[in-house]
Design an enzyme around this catalytic site. Structure first.
Site, short mmCIF file in Angstrom:
data_model
loop_
_atom_site.label_atom_id
_atom_site.label_comp_id
_atom_site.label_asym_id
_atom_site.label_seq_id
_atom_site.Cartn_x
_atom_site.Cartn_y
_atom_site.Cartn_z
N TRP A 270 0.83 -1.20 0.00
CA TRP A 270 0.00 0.00 0.00
C TRP A 270 0.87 1.25 0.00
O TRP A 270 0.44 2.30 0.45
CB TRP A 270 -0.94 -0.03 1.21
N CYS A 305 -6.61 -4.97 -1.96
CA CYS A 305 -7.75 -5.80 -1.60
C CYS A 305 -8.54 -6.33 -2.80
O CYS A 305 -8.91 -7.50 -2.83
CB CYS A 305 -8.66 -5.06 -0.63
N HIS A 363 -13.50 -1.86 0.79
CA HIS A 363 -12.70 -3.07 0.96
C HIS A 363 -13.42 -4.20 0.25
O HIS A 363 -14.65 -4.31 0.30
CB HIS A 363 -12.51 -3.40 2.44
N ASP A 386 -11.80 -13.68 3.07
CA ASP A 386 -11.02 -12.49 2.70
C ASP A 386 -9.55 -12.84 2.59
O ASP A 386 -8.88 -13.08 3.59
CB ASP A 386 -11.24 -11.41 3.77
N ASN A 426 -20.25 -3.15 10.83
CA ASN A 426 -21.08 -2.66 11.94
C ASN A 426 -20.34 -1.86 13.01
O ASN A 426 -20.97 -1.41 13.97
CB ASN A 426 -21.77 -3.84 12.65
N ASP A 428 -18.62 0.82 15.45
CA ASP A 428 -18.92 2.20 15.81
C ASP A 428 -17.66 3.04 15.58
O ASP A 428 -16.54 2.55 15.73
CB ASP A 428 -19.34 2.26 17.28
N ILE A 505 -20.17 18.52 4.71
CA ILE A 505 -19.36 18.88 3.54
C ILE A 505 -20.18 18.60 2.29
O ILE A 505 -20.78 17.52 2.16
CB ILE A 505 -18.04 18.10 3.51
N GLU A 509 -21.08 18.15 -8.75
CA GLU A 509 -20.95 17.05 -9.70
C GLU A 509 -19.76 17.30 -10.63
O GLU A 509 -19.35 18.44 -10.85
CB GLU A 509 -22.23 16.90 -10.52
N GLY A 510 -19.26 16.22 -11.20
CA GLY A 510 -18.26 16.34 -12.26
C GLY A 510 -16.91 16.82 -11.80
O GLY A 510 -16.31 17.70 -12.43
N TYR A 544 -7.15 4.67 -0.63
CA TYR A 544 -8.45 4.07 -0.30
C TYR A 544 -8.45 3.38 1.06
O TYR A 544 -9.50 3.14 1.64
CB TYR A 544 -8.87 3.09 -1.40
N ARG A 608 -15.23 13.81 4.46
CA ARG A 608 -15.76 13.27 3.21
C ARG A 608 -14.61 13.02 2.25
O ARG A 608 -13.70 13.85 2.11
CB ARG A 608 -16.78 14.22 2.59
N ASP A 609 -14.66 11.89 1.58
CA ASP A 609 -13.68 11.58 0.54
C ASP A 609 -14.30 11.80 -0.82
O ASP A 609 -15.44 11.39 -1.07
CB ASP A 609 -13.21 10.12 0.66
N TYR A 611 -13.79 11.49 -5.12
CA TYR A 611 -13.10 10.76 -6.18
C TYR A 611 -13.04 11.63 -7.43
O TYR A 611 -14.06 12.18 -7.87
CB TYR A 611 -13.83 9.45 -6.48
#
Length: 714
Positions: A270, A305, A363, A386, A426, A428, A505, A509-510, A544, A608-609, A611
């Protein structure tokens, strides 16, 4: 033992004569002794083409026998002299697998000729005979060990008839991997390509993948993988005896796809991948498995992954287990099994690495279809495993298989690795701000892991959301019951957001790689009085798996005033000139906003991520696609950047299209706004729907993906 490379086995020696056969003479009322000559066999036809077609293994080729357990196959004996006489001629067979075959271990079976095949055990019967030929129907039980077999015929002496490979049979109702739906069988066993979903939970992208489980050499590599696993190397007989169990086999595959404990297929990386192949550059599993097998089982560099999961899916499909790649967005990595992911930030909103816990943008793992007789009833079906090396399971870097239904029901004591997978969907999330004086303050932050769990739709290039298979609806009574069973008290007691200052956040778009654009921190004052706050809004390049890199945008407002019951929107400009050198091949930027109320000292966090979209790869097929006819594809990509692209390379492959090899077409440079264009030639080997998968790489645009569906005519 090696598989035969021909459809016929020529027998150079005559089989020894049988023992005398006793026939009762009713008239004299005493036995009459006759001597029955054994069959004089010239050769044995394994009928590879017919059998492989009937067993749905014909895409592996027609030069050797590959069959599925619990289903009869036919062989033909050609005699030099004599003929078969029903009720008089008799003989038996021995089927063996593994280095030391043994009946008690299930790796050796002796069975005699009978009137009809028995689908529940090793059996043989004459299906027809004429002149100097005898056709035999042979069947293995639906729980036979998979692998390479030899078949021997005995009639006083023994004659080796040939070798074959035996696989799991999801079309057989008695097999533990039986799947009823024909369309699902086609998708999860026979289809050699698919889609893998990546990106973020708010911007899901996909890439095509060439699983290629029927490409030349792949089945051999998969069987080699089983024989290289440490359990086989330490006790081959015991390992082979367990190869009737898909639970055992899928767990072995999970461990062998990574190389952390063994001579596994892939090394994970990674970080800097300059001494190998970037995980983003792979288009499929074929080259990876061939490289591993051809280089004395040295690990292939590198995987992440989705590569681990995709190669695992290839191996399981090749062995006959229905399998699919699954993507979990906002996937938790709970390293201490407390179902809580703790994250720490400084007063500027910068992440401080204090624990091994993390939340990955996404993942990927593998689901396989099988029964679970080791669990209580009701937990058959999809099982998650996995291959990505994250945590040890029973001392080995592997994970699963665990029933997906068990995860949904909170059955954390079930085998294997239920707590880890349960946490992935799940756990927290608790965030803390560490002040300069060392004190810590819990941040107001709400985020749910395990979102938009995705896999490819059956029979079409779409996304199927399978979150409901892992989780009950948020806030439902069933969800609360599951958390109680899992003793997940944090989720039960999690307070709802209180009135006051709220932060989120917002993006537009675009957002395309190469463009300048704005992102926004939106602050809402839900109180009847004005608020004086500090807002820190930062953008950093990200991977990621949640690690962050260089800053590519920052705004710090020390005295921001917000009127009562009003909302303020603060923009942050992200310029290509700044983020271009920071972003990785993942094309991700992590936005972090931290809001501090001067009056109450309360701190609120928003993360917030985003892309950045790559340009589209356009693929045009030239000519009519026909089996065994040369075909051309024209591939283009427009440079969207304000600077030239250097060292450009198109890499193209497709199952049954490019002969299991990647076609590489380099281009020296592409000017801004100009097109990179190449023409590639290939000869399809099989008819039907196929995917041509394309990867484009350069110094500035890395691992841009594209694909084209092609229907190949006969």
């Amino acid at each position: 033992m090696n598989g035969t490379n021909s459809t016929a086995t020529t027998l150079s020696c005559k089989v020894q004569k049988q023992q005398p056969t006793v026939v009762q003479n009713k008239q004299l009322n005493h036995p009459r002794i006759t001597t029955m000559a054994a069959l004089d066999i010239e050769r044995c036809e394994l009928e590879c083409e017919i059998n492989n077609f009937g067993h749905r293994t014909y895409l592996n080729g027609r030069d050797r026998l590959i069959v599925r357990r619990g289903q009869p196959f036919t062989i033909t004996l050609h005699l030099r002299s004599g003929q078969f006489q029903p009720g008089v001629t008799t003989f038996s067979f021995v089927a063996e697998t593994g280095p030391c075959p043994c009946e008690s271990a299930g790796t050796k079976a002796e069975f005699s000729l009978s009137g009809a095949v028995d689908l529940n055990q090793w059996s043989a019967a004459v299906s027809c005979h004429s002149g100097n030929t005898v056709s035999l129907s042979i069947c293995s039980p639906p729980d036979a060990r998979i692998g390479r077999y030899s078949l021997t015929m005995t009639q006083g002496g023994s004659t080796r008839l040939g070798d074959f490979i035996l696989l799991f049979n999801p079309w057989c109702p008695g097999d533990s991997v039986y799947m009823e739906d024909e369309e699902e069988l086609k998708e999860y066993v026979l289809t050699q390509d698919g889609l893998i979903f990546r990106g973020t939970e708010k911007h899901i992208t996909h890439c095509a993948w060439n699983f290629g489980q029927f490409e030349p050499g792949i089945l051999d590599a998969c069987l080699q993988l089983l024989d290289m696993n440490p359990k086989y190397l330490s006790n081959a007989d015991q390992d082979c005896s367990k190869r009737n169990d898909p639970i055992y086999v899928s767990r072995v595959v999970s461990a062998m796809i990574n190389c952390n404990d063994d001579k596994g297929v892939l090394a994970g990386n990674w970080g800097d991948c300059s001494d190998g192949v970037s995980p983003m550059s792979w288009n499929g599993s074929v080259e990876i498995l061939r490289n591993w097998s051809g280089l004395a089982c040295q690990p292939v560099k590198y995987g992440q992954c989705w590569v681990f999961a995709a190669v695992g899916c290839t191996v399981l499909r090749a062995l006959g287990i229905p399998s699919r790649v699954v993507t979990n967005f906002l996937s938790a990595h709970d390293s201490n099994s407390n179902l809580i992911i703790e994250r720490y930030y400084d007063e500027n909103g910068t992440i401080i690495k204090k624990t091994r816990d993390s939340i990955w943008n996404f993942h990927c793992w593998v689901e396989s279809w099988m029964t679970r007789p080791d669990l209580k009833p009701g937990f058959d079906g999809w099982q998650a495993s996995d291959p990505t090396p994250q945590e040890r399971s029973e001392g080995v870097f592997c994970c699963g298989p665990i029933s997906v239904k068990a995860i949904k029901e909170g059955e954390l004591t079930f085998k294997y690795d239920a707590p880890f997978v349960f946490a992935e969907v799940n756990a927290d999330v608790v965030c803390w701000m560490q002040r300069k004086d060392g004190s810590q303050e819990k941040l107001s932050f709400f985020n749910r892991v395990g979102q938009s769990i995705s896999t490819k739709s059956v029979g079409k290039d779409g996304r199927e959301d399978i979150t409901h298979l892992y989780k009950y609806p948020e806030g439902s009574e069933e969800e609360r019951h599951v958390f109680e069973k899992a003793n997940h008290q944090n989720m039960l007691l999690k307070p709802k957001p209180a009135p006051g200052l709220h932060l989120k956040i917002k993006v537009t778009e675009g957002m395309r790689n190469g463009c300048d654009f704005d992102v926004y921190a939106v602050v809402t004052n839900n109180t009847p009085k004005p608020k004086l706050c500090r807002l820190m809004f930062c953008a950093r390049a990200a991977r990621y798996n949640s690690t962050v890199g260089e800053e590519c945008g920052m705004k710090d407002l020390l005295n921001m005033q917000i009127p009562p019951n009003e909302e303020k929107q603060i923009s942050l400009r992200l310029n290509y000139s700044k983020y271009c050198e920071a972003i990785t091949e993942d094309n991700l930027i992590k936005l972090v906003a931290l809001l501090i109320d001067y009056e109450t000292k309360d701190a609120t966090l928003a993360v917030r991520d985003i892309y950045l979209e790559n340009p589209e790869i356009k693929i045009k097929i030239l000519g009519e696609p026909k089996q065994n006819r040369k075909l051309a594809a024209e591939i283009t990509l427009k440079n969207p950047l304000s600077e030239p692209l250097q060292g450009c390379l198109f890499c193209v492959e497709g199952a049954n299209l490019t002969d299991g090899k990647a076609i590489q077409e380099p281009i020296a440079s592409v000017s801004p706004g100009q097109e990179a264009k190449v023409k590639v030639y290939f000869t399809p080997k099989q008819s039907g729907l196929r995917k041509l998968v394309v990867d484009f790489n350069s110094n500035k645009l890395r691992d841009v993906k594209g694909y084209k569906n092609i229907i190949i005519g006969k």
